[in-house]
Design an enzyme around this catalytic site. Structure first.
Site, PDB file in Angstrom:
ATOM      1  N   TYR A  98       2.774  -9.158  12.019  1.00  0.00           N
ATOM      2  CA  TYR A  98       3.923  -8.694  11.243  1.00  0.00           C
ATOM      3  C   TYR A  98       4.965  -8.052  12.178  1.00  0.00           C
ATOM      4  O   TYR A  98       4.624  -7.204  13.013  1.00  0.00           O
ATOM      5  CB  TYR A  98       3.435  -7.702  10.177  1.00  0.00           C
ATOM      6  CG  TYR A  98       4.564  -6.978   9.502  1.00  0.00           C
ATOM      7  CD1 TYR A  98       5.573  -7.672   8.842  1.00  0.00           C
ATOM      8  CD2 TYR A  98       4.653  -5.595   9.533  1.00  0.00           C
ATOM      9  CE1 TYR A  98       6.627  -7.013   8.238  1.00  0.00           C
ATOM     10  CE2 TYR A  98       5.700  -4.920   8.927  1.00  0.00           C
ATOM     11  CZ  TYR A  98       6.689  -5.643   8.288  1.00  0.00           C
ATOM     12  OH  TYR A  98       7.731  -4.997   7.701  1.00  0.00           O
ATOM     13  N   ASP A 170      -5.806  -5.360  10.311  1.00  0.00           N
ATOM     14  CA  ASP A 170      -4.815  -5.399   9.229  1.00  0.00           C
ATOM     15  C   ASP A 170      -5.269  -6.504   8.275  1.00  0.00           C
ATOM     16  O   ASP A 170      -5.191  -7.687   8.590  1.00  0.00           O
ATOM     17  CB  ASP A 170      -3.426  -5.695   9.816  1.00  0.00           C
ATOM     18  CG  ASP A 170      -2.337  -5.734   8.746  1.00  0.00           C
ATOM     19  OD1 ASP A 170      -2.657  -5.946   7.565  1.00  0.00           O
ATOM     20  OD2 ASP A 170      -1.150  -5.565   9.116  1.00  0.00           O
TER      21      ASP A 170
HETATM   22  C1  PLP Z   1       0.632  -7.978   7.507  1.00  0.00           C
HETATM   23  C2  PLP Z   1       1.471  -6.766   7.235  1.00  0.00           C
HETATM   24  N1  PLP Z   1       1.108  -5.581   7.760  1.00  0.00           N
HETATM   25  C3  PLP Z   1       1.844  -4.458   7.548  1.00  0.00           C
HETATM   26  C4  PLP Z   1       3.004  -4.480   6.807  1.00  0.00           C
HETATM   27  C5  PLP Z   1       3.796  -3.216   6.615  1.00  0.00           C
HETATM   28  O1  PLP Z   1       3.591  -2.691   5.331  1.00  0.00           O
HETATM   29  P1  PLP Z   1       4.695  -1.884   4.485  1.00  0.00           P
HETATM   30  O2  PLP Z   1       5.861  -2.787   4.279  1.00  0.00           O
HETATM   31  O3  PLP Z   1       3.947  -1.535   3.235  1.00  0.00           O
HETATM   32  O4  PLP Z   1       5.062  -0.668   5.281  1.00  0.00           O
HETATM   33  C6  PLP Z   1       3.419  -5.702   6.248  1.00  0.00           C
HETATM   34  C7  PLP Z   1       4.667  -5.763   5.467  1.00  0.00           C
HETATM   35  O5  PLP Z   1       5.212  -6.819   5.224  1.00  0.00           O
HETATM   36  C8  PLP Z   1       2.640  -6.857   6.474  1.00  0.00           C
HETATM   37  O6  PLP Z   1       2.991  -8.069   5.962  1.00  0.00           O
END
Ligand code: PLP
Length: 379
Positions: A98, A170
């Site tokens: 991400y 993640d």
């Molecule tokens: C795989 C992944 N990890 C982390 C995040 C970050 O999360 P947040 O937008 O809730 O802060 C995202 C957001 O799109 C994501 O797709």
């Protein structure tokens, strides 16, 4: 307990004061004490809130962990994990994750003296060459956003253990319905709760789940000291979202499979990235560590022009053009200019994320309507 039963009952007890079956929204910033230091376990809502306590127990239950911690966003949860480290420590992370995670690592934490190695994690063994005595954390995302690459969690967990580094996974794309990294040896699971756990595109939230009590104490100290906690109303919404995770995910998987095959057979579509295809490079690993393949996928068009991709992105009626994923409604996204715009272009392209890649978060509508929408947009 089977999965569905667990998602409905996870961590939730009738409210002790009234018996309310749904955990109330404790909309309070503080708690009255009988005498200094004499309280009912709640002192100040940055440190504890009963709605959050119920949700944190639910996070632990659905990821088969001992402890859960809720954060005000997914990136706040990631931030808390990196704050376990000291200047000089090194992190091995995926080279395809991400964009916001990459931005935080490169733009925020590098200047505090933490060194990040961005590595192709599809061959998990290749990580070993980056391990040294300063390696304190391995960070993986699997499946990755947006290229759906798969990393073997158990192999990386073994490498982390040998190197005395923590492994954080993640698990946003898979959700606990499809994958439980702690069972495969990870130390911490992170979620952007905003996505499948919330499930209705109405909350920004993150979480961490772990088994080790000392690690929980360190992360709780960071949570209350830095203060990135979610409000009780958001915790309530996520408690409600989790109760239907299994039925939503079943439909995301069914619709995802049909749309992935539809795209693959479309004469104007180039490559389709979906880990459920038998010829996906790490399909066997996906099959081993996941219970299904989900509703996230990306594709390119045979005509590689950016204008043609933009036309498709702007033509769908049901698939809404928007960032985010994992809600009940289908979304279409252009990673190069939206979710992954924070990654420098040459870095993106080197790792396969081209300017014309289109990402879909397939929702739980009737799949025939979704296919008709894509048919109309792709032409
Ligand atoms: C795989 C992944 N990890 C982390 C995040 C970050 O999360 P947040 O937008 O809730 O802060 C995202 C957001 O799109 C994501 O797709």
């Amino acid at each position: 307990m089977k999965l569905g039963t667990k998602f409905i009952h996870a961590g939730v007890e009738p409210d002790p004061t009234t018996g309310a079956i749904m955990t109330p929204i404790y909309q309070t910033s503080t708690y009255v004490q009988a005498a200094p230091g004499q309280n009912k376990g709640y002192e100040y809502a940055r440190s504890q809130n009963p709605t959050r306590t119920a949700l944190e127990a639910a996070f632990a239950a659905i990821e088969n962990g001992n402890f859960g911690l809720a954060f005000s966003s997914g990136v706040a949860a990631t931030d808390a994990v990196i704050k376990l480290l000291q200047p000089g420590d090194e992190v091995i992370a995926g080279n395809d994750m991400y964009g916001g995670t990459y931005r935080m690592f490169t733009k925020i934490f590098t200047k505090f003296g933490i060194k990040f190695h961005y590595v192709n994690m599809q061959d998990a063994d290749s990580i070993r060459q980056y391990v040294n005595s300063n390696t304190k954390l391995i960070w993986i995302e699997t499946p990755t956003n947006p290229l759906m690459n798969i990393t073997d969690i158990a192999v990386v967990a073994a490498i982390a253990k040998e190197s005395k580094a923590l492994l954080c996974v993640d698990n946003t794309f898979a959700s606990p319905y499809l994958q439980n990294p702690l069972d495969l040896g990870a130390d911490i699971v992170m979620h952007s709760v905003t996505k499948y756990l919330g499930g209705h595109s109405d909350v920004i939230q993150g979480c961490l789940v772990m088994n080790d009590k000392e690690l929980r104490e360190q992360l709780y100290f960071i949570q209350k000291s830095c203060g990135a906690v979610p409000g009780p109303q958001d915790c309530f919404l996520v408690l409600r979202g989790i109760k239907t995770l299994h039925v939503r995910m079943q439909r995301h998987c069914e619709n995802g499979e049909k749309i992935a095959h539809y795209l693959r057979n479309h004469p104007k579509v180039g490559k389709v990235y979906w880990c459920g295809f038998e010829d996906h490079p790490n399909h066997e690993i996906a099959k081993k560590q996941m219970r299904g393949f989900g509703g996230m996928m990306s594709f390119t068009l045979k005509d590689e022009s950016v204008d043609v991709a933009k036309k498709v992105l702007s033509s769908t009626k049901l698939f809404a053009l928007a960032e985010s994923l994992g809600g009940v409604e289908s979304l279409i996204n252009h990673p190069a200019s939206m979710t992954h715009a924070s990654i420098p272009r040459e870095e993106r392209i080197k790792n396969g994320l081209t300017d014309t890649l289109i990402r879909l978060s397939v929702g739980i509508e009737d799949v025939e309507d979704l296919i008709e929408d894509l048919e109309m947009a792709i032409g």
